[in-house]
Write an enzyme that holds these catalytic residues in place. Structure first.
Site, PDB file in Angstrom:
ATOM      1  CB  CYS A 123      36.248  32.955  26.226  1.00  0.00           C
ATOM      2  SG  CYS A 123      36.994  34.247  27.822  1.00  0.00           S
ATOM      3  CE  LYS A 196      39.453  29.928  33.157  1.00  0.00           C
ATOM      4  NZ  LYS A 196      39.917  30.860  32.241  1.00  0.00           N
ATOM      5  NE  ARG A 218      34.986  29.527  29.103  1.00  0.00           N
ATOM      6  CZ  ARG A 218      34.407  30.048  28.450  1.00  0.00           C
ATOM      7  NH1 ARG A 218      34.030  29.687  27.127  1.00  0.00           N
ATOM      8  NH2 ARG A 218      34.000  30.846  28.676  1.00  0.00           N
ATOM      9  CE  LYS A 249      39.698  31.951  36.588  1.00  0.00           C
ATOM     10  NZ  LYS A 249      40.130  32.292  35.460  1.00  0.00           N
ATOM     11  CE1 TYR A 314      36.548  40.300  39.592  1.00  0.00           C
ATOM     12  CE2 TYR A 314      35.721  38.111  40.576  1.00  0.00           C
ATOM     13  CZ  TYR A 314      36.330  38.522  39.645  1.00  0.00           C
ATOM     14  OH  TYR A 314      36.689  38.186  38.460  1.00  0.00           O
TER      15      TYR A 314
END
Ligand code: PBG
Length: 323
Positions: A123, A196, A218, A249, A314
């Site tokens: 992607c 996912k 998606r 996820k 993150y």
């Protein structure tokens, strides 16, 4: 089980030392993986507006972030590429001089101990922004497999320690395993994004990776957030095809799925605390509505308590710095 007043749960909560003795779950730096976004060029550092503390960087700047993570005790990073050019088939994703391949080589040279994981997906490299090649307006599963396999091999050739397919095509773990073995990378593990979901929480990432689909969504390949039994089937398929670590996820909104995957398979489970999950804590903290650091620690602890062995976040560097 004794009753009150024989049993008083508060006895073990009176001091931090007592609480520490009986604490069941502890997130450590060794559990964390830091995502990094790599661009072409030199001396580039562009902050992602919707993800405070996260930047797109060129390889030279990326090395600084990776070194900081490594010195803080974070064992690994996962790389996402923002290429200079995109096309229908995502060819910059499997070019040996692609941005990710260059970053992997530089990282392995500078910081050989740091685990370098690469995200394998089309992607970020396709002009249409979908995770595979198109046939009309649909993603063609079987024609995408050889390209994903080629990308994984090119990452391994550059020196990647682990490859992580995130495309959600059927059969891609098997195709990647076969291609890696054929190319002599028998010992390169696969971290499969097995369960996912088609999640609203990927919004900020698509800004960071410049990978938003140019039409549609998606949902024809990522999972329906309503389904957990299906997640177990996805995980089973990936394990049978050769996945070494399986992933759930997003993480925070899918703690039940993490627990069921852990209990059902006893495999190493990775959970991805995704961009939107990160941004919503950071945004509320910026407004002074919550204590961001405490909230983030609570969420990461919950993810580990649910059964995750490793967590992509993150917040990895801030977690250690503020710890
Ligand atoms: C690529 C990919 C995505 C994320 C990881 N790999 C985005 C997507 O599927 O749209 C999301 C990560 C995040 O939101 O932090 N397919």
């Amino acid at each position: 089980m004794p009753q009150y007043p024989v049993y008083r749960p508060r006895r073990l909560r009176r001091t931090e030392q007592l609480r520490g003795l009986v604490r069941e779950t502890q997130v450590t730096p060794a559990d964390l993986i830091l995502p990094l976004f790599v661009t072409a060029g030199r001396a580039n550092r562009r902050p992602i507006g919707s993800m405070p503390g996260v930047d797109q960087t060129s390889v030279d700047e990326l090395l600084k972030d990776a070194r900081e993570a490594w010195e803080l005790g974070v064992p690994g990073v996962i790389l996402f590429g923002i290429p200079e050019t995109k096309d229908e088939v995502g060819s910059s994703g499997y070019a040996d001089d692609g941005v990710v391949q260059q970053a992997v080589r530089a990282l392995k040279e500078e910081l050989p101990g740091l685990l370098v994981i690469t995200d394998v997906c089309l992607c970020e490299y396709t002009s249409h922004g979908h995770c595979g090649v198109l046939h009309g307006h649909e993603v063609d599963n079987d024609r995408s497999l050889p390209l994903l396999a080629q990308m994984a091999v090119s990452h391994a050739r550059a020196g990647a320690d682990i490859v992580a397919p995130s495309d959600m095509m059927d059969g891609r773990v098997g195709a990647i395993r076969a291609a890696l073995d054929e190319a002599g990378f028998r010992d390169t593990p696969i971290l499969a994004y097995s369960a996912k979901y088609a999640s609203a929480f990927y919004g900020p990432f698509r800004e960071a990776a410049e990978s938003a689909p140019q039409f549609g969504d998606r949902k024809a390949y990522q999972m329906d957030p309503a389904n957990a039994d299906e997640a177990l089937r996805e995980v089973r398929l990936d394990i049978e095809e050769g996945a070494d670590i399986v992933m759930v996820k997003p993480a925070h909104a899918y703690l039940d799925v993490i627990r069921r995957v852990k209990d059902s398979f006893g495999y190493p489970v990775c959970a991805y605390h995704v961009s939107g999950e990160y941004s919503m804590v950071m945004a509320a903290a910026e407004r002074g509505w919550i204590d961001g650091d405490r909230a983030m620690r609570e969420v990461l602890t919950a993810i580990k308590r649910a059964g995750a062995d490793l967590i992509i976040t993150y917040y990895a560097r801030q977690f250690v710095r503020n710890g």
